[in-house]
Write a protein that holds these residues in place. Sequence first.
Motif, short mmCIF file in Angstrom:
data_model
loop_
_atom_site.label_atom_id
_atom_site.label_comp_id
_atom_site.label_asym_id
_atom_site.label_seq_id
_atom_site.Cartn_x
_atom_site.Cartn_y
_atom_site.Cartn_z
N PHE A 44 0.84 -1.20 0.00
CA PHE A 44 0.00 0.00 0.00
C PHE A 44 0.87 1.24 0.00
N THR A 45 0.62 2.17 -0.92
CA THR A 45 1.27 3.48 -0.89
C THR A 45 0.23 4.55 -1.12
N ALA A 46 0.38 5.66 -0.45
CA ALA A 46 -0.53 6.80 -0.63
C ALA A 46 0.23 8.09 -0.39
N HIS A 47 -0.04 9.05 -1.21
CA HIS A 47 0.47 10.41 -1.07
C HIS A 47 -0.72 11.31 -1.37
N ALA A 48 -1.21 12.01 -0.37
CA ALA A 48 -2.40 12.83 -0.56
C ALA A 48 -2.25 14.13 0.22
N ALA A 49 -2.92 15.16 -0.29
CA ALA A 49 -2.86 16.46 0.36
C ALA A 49 -4.18 17.20 0.18
N ARG A 58 -2.08 10.40 -5.02
CA ARG A 58 -2.16 9.08 -5.67
C ARG A 58 -2.20 8.00 -4.60
N VAL A 59 -2.84 6.88 -4.94
CA VAL A 59 -2.86 5.68 -4.10
C VAL A 59 -2.53 4.51 -5.01
N ASN A 60 -1.68 3.61 -4.56
CA ASN A 60 -1.37 2.38 -5.28
C ASN A 60 -1.51 1.22 -4.31
#
Length: 189
Positions: A44-49, A58-60
């Motif tokens: 799981f990866t997520a970068h959100a603002a 983005r979410v992967n």
Amino acid sequence: MKAPQLGLLILGVAAALSGCAKLDGRVTAGGTLNSKGGAGNAVFTAHAARCDGNVSGRVNYQDKTAIDYQQTGGIAFNAEVFGAGLCSVDPVSPDGLEDETRHCKQDICTEGMYQVEFNYDSTNPNAPGEGQGFACMMDIGEGIKSGFGANGILNIMLLESGPYAGYSNMGTIKGNVQLHDCPASDDDA
């Protein structure tokens, strides 16, 4: 009851029922957690603002051994974030009652959790399609030093529509979840 008192009562009830507000902030997350019912790990990866009202990120996600999806090669998607924010104990302000992007999912994403909503595209050729989902995550501190052996918790990730509708996963992330302040804007100067 006088009209002004009734108005304040209605406004108070509406605010209380509206759920907690999403505050500006950023999250970065990445790592593995147990597969949903499978023998392996999910990635799981997520970068959100959400900064100054603008949302990006983005979410992967990949879970090759997810139960009910082993025959098709598991769950795999890339996603674009359309809603995000740090869930506050404060209710949504009266001017944001109609703006659903200001609400955290009540009883799911609670105070101190970061909520991310996303539109995903399956990257598994055996399960093509698009859908929507959300995730709630929490920064729990110093990783191995914390005693949990992880820096974050994925409280829940739920795919609400598309080829993986109904799939969910949750657990301790062996990796990192970090909450960050938004960069200072020109308006702050």
